[in-house]
Every structure is written in structure tokens, then in C-alpha cells.
Design an enzyme around this catalytic site. Structure first.
Site, PDB file in Angstrom:
ATOM      1  N   GLU A   1      21.020 -68.718 -55.613  1.00  0.00           N
ATOM      2  CA  GLU A   1      19.983 -68.517 -56.540  1.00  0.00           C
ATOM      3  C   GLU A   1      19.224 -69.890 -56.872  1.00  0.00           C
ATOM      4  OE1 GLU A   1      21.679 -66.792 -60.029  1.00  0.00           O
ATOM      5  OE2 GLU A   1      22.281 -65.074 -58.973  1.00  0.00           O
TER       6      GLU A   1
ATOM      7  N   GLU B   1      13.879 -61.053 -58.272  1.00  0.00           N
ATOM      8  CA  GLU B   1      14.257 -60.061 -59.284  1.00  0.00           C
ATOM      9  C   GLU B   1      13.583 -60.218 -60.746  1.00  0.00           C
ATOM     10  OE1 GLU B   1      18.302 -60.496 -59.765  1.00  0.00           O
ATOM     11  OE2 GLU B   1      18.496 -58.903 -61.315  1.00  0.00           O
TER      12      GLU B   1
HETATM   13  O1  KIV Z   1      24.413 -59.874 -57.044  1.00  0.00           O
HETATM   14  C1  KIV Z   1      23.741 -59.036 -56.709  1.00  0.00           C
HETATM   15  O2  KIV Z   1      23.772 -57.726 -56.585  1.00  0.00           O
HETATM   16  C2  KIV Z   1      22.261 -59.381 -56.606  1.00  0.00           C
HETATM   17  C3  KIV Z   1      21.050 -58.252 -56.399  1.00  0.00           C
HETATM   18  C4  KIV Z   1      20.859 -57.965 -57.944  1.00  0.00           C
HETATM   19  C5  KIV Z   1      19.960 -58.910 -55.563  1.00  0.00           C
HETATM   20  O3  KIV Z   1      22.059 -60.623 -56.489  1.00  0.00           O
END
Ligand code: KIV
Length: 272
Positions: A123, A190
Site C-alpha cells: 500500500e 480502493e
Molecule cells: O486485503 C485485501 O483484501 C485487499 C483488497 C481489499 C483489495 O487489499
């Protein structure tokens, strides 16, 4: 039961970029264990994400922060055993890549070696660029994740839609371009406005996979427990529930309990 991997045409990062070029949408779902991954892969999904959402749906934590690298490797390895076709991406958990590119590389190498994943996801944009570059320098494919980044929940303070204001939207577009230039093969966006997500998808050549980011992107991802209706309390506007498995499983368990109590199970044919 024996578990053999048959050779099927595998989805690779190259296949995903060709899909974007052809305008073919990319399907992606999470999985965290062997049995679910087997079903999802045989259904023909393109990408399986072993998300750190395992922290929520598998371990019951409120946030994604507590899950460890060892736990992600355990989930990743279980999924990889089942998969014949999909590309398997494993999330780098919180604290294993931020602010220390050497640790980011070591964490990613562990995921690739011990889980046999195809790629890692992390991220952030500019803040994690040094880590992204170092991971990529080892030949490990990296998927980015921008917009609502749940590992930063304590900074945001809320799971509300991100990048509604110009300044944050501009940073997001800039971050997407930086991740593309660095060599990321795809980016998850997201919970951001659909118009902004569409603009990002049109500004970069790599596939953009959305969750709560509208239909103008190159693919969609959902958490499998949410789309199957196993989770009940989580109901954001972007979520489409394809089943109500919570009710179905609860009903089956209630019937079983009734059968045991009433001595209806096992019957004559169900014993030796
Ligand atoms: O951890 C996860 O499931 C994610 C999705 C929401 C994209 O990063």
C-alpha cells in the site's frame, strides 16, 4: 487425497497487460485457504489476492494491522497449493515494508520462497517508492494499492471514500504514475470517486483493478467473504452480494444439530 498441479495456461503479469490492451476486464477475488482457492481457481478467476483482509475475515481482528508475515505466508502457501491457473498475489502486511527497503525486500523474498507466490502487493505511493524499487530490483513483481489503504486507518481515522478533494486526487494520479514508472505491473484503487479512477486507468498503461472505484477501470476485486455473504455487518455501497452463505451455513448447522439431538443422524446407511 492426492494434490497434483496439472499444467493449465497460467495467468501471468504479461497476460494481464495484454488483457488491458484488448479491453478485456480482469477478475480478482481474495482467498486465504486451500479449499476456497481451489473453487475460485476452477471457476476461472484471473487473479487471487491473498489479502491482509485475512486479518479481518480469518482472524477476527478489527483492522488489517495485526496480521504477521508468518501468517500471510501460511495463507499464501495454502492458496498456492490449490491454484492451477490464476496469478497469486500475496499482501505484504503492515510493518514489513514501510520505511525500510531492505526489510521490504527480505519480506518479499520470504513470500516468494516460502509461499511460492507470483507477486506481492503493498500500500502507498511516493512514501514506499524506495521499497518498491528494491523489491522490483530482485525480479519480484509488485502490485500497488492506492486510495483507501486500510493499513493507514489510524492516519485516516475513517474508512470513508478517499481523494474527493483536488489535492488528494492529484497526489493519487501522481502516485499511480510513479508506481507505473517504477515497474509495478498493476495497481488496486480502493474506494475513490469513479471519475478519478477512470482518469487513472486512462493515464497509465498498467492494469488498474478497482474496489469501490466504479466501472471505468480495467478490473474488479472483492473480498470473497463479502461477496458470498459470509460477512454480514460489512455493507458498503460498492459491495454486491452474490449469495447469503451466512444464512445457508447457519441453516445447515441448525439442521445437523437437530438431527443429532433427535437421533435422526446417523441413520442405518451412515454407519458400518
Ligand atoms: O486485503 C485485501 O483484501 C485487499 C483488497 C481489499 C483489495 O487489499
Amino acid at each position: 487425497m492426492s494434490i497434483h498441479k496439472e499444467s493449465a495456461k497460467r495467468v501471468t503479469t504479461h497476460v494481464l497487460s495484454e488483457m488491458k490492451l484488448k479491453g478485456e476486464k480482469i477478475s480478482m477475488l481474495t482467498s486465504y485457504d486451500y479449499s476456497m482457492a481451489l473453487i475460485v481457481d476452477r471457476a476461472g478467476i484471473d487473479v487471487i489476492l491473498v489479502g491482509d483482509s485475512a486479518s479481518n475475515v480469518m482472524a477476527g481482528h478489527e483492522t488489517t494491522l495485526p496480521i504477521t508475515l508468518d501468517q500471510m505466508i501460511y495463507h499464501g502457501a495454502s492458496v498456492v497449493k490449490a491454484v492451477q491457473r490464476a496469478l497469486v498475489v500475496v499482501d505484504l502486511p503492515f510493518g514489513t515494508y514501510q520505511g525500510n527497503s531492505k526489510e521490504a525486500l527480505n519480506s518479499s523474498i520470504r513470500i516468494m520462497k516460502e509461499a511460492s507466490a507470483d507477486a506481492v502487493k503493498l500500500e502507498g505511493g511516493r512514501e514506499v517508492l524506495e521499497s518498491v524499487n528494491r523489491i522490483l530490483s530482485a525480479g519480484i513483481p509488485v502490485m500497488g494499492h492506492l486510495g483507501l489503504t486500510p493499513q493507514s486507518i489510524h492516519k485516516f481515522g475513517t474508512y470513508a471514500v478517499r481523494a474527493k478533494e483536488d489535492e488528494e486526487a492529484e497526489k493519487l494520479v501522481e502516485d499511480a504514475k510513479l508506481l507505473e514508472e517504477a515497474g509495478c505491473f498493476a495497481i488496486v484503487l480502493e474506494k475513490i470517486p469513479a471519475a478519478l479512477a477512470t482518469k487513472v486507468a486512462q493515464s497509465v498503461a498498467i492494469p488498474i483493478i478497482g474496489i469501490g472505484a466504479g466501472g471505468g477501470v480495467d478490473g474488479q476485486v472483492l473480498v470473497i467473504h463479502d461477496m458470498l455473504g459470509i460477512t454480514q455487518e460489512f455493507s458498503p455501497r460498492f459491495l454486491r452480494r452474490y449469495h447469503n452463505l451466512f444464512a445457508e451455513i447457519q441453516g445447515a448447522v441448525e439442521t445437523y444439530i437437530g438431527d443429532v439431538k433427535s437421533r435422526e443422524f446417523p441413520n442405518e446407511r451412515e454407519q458400518y
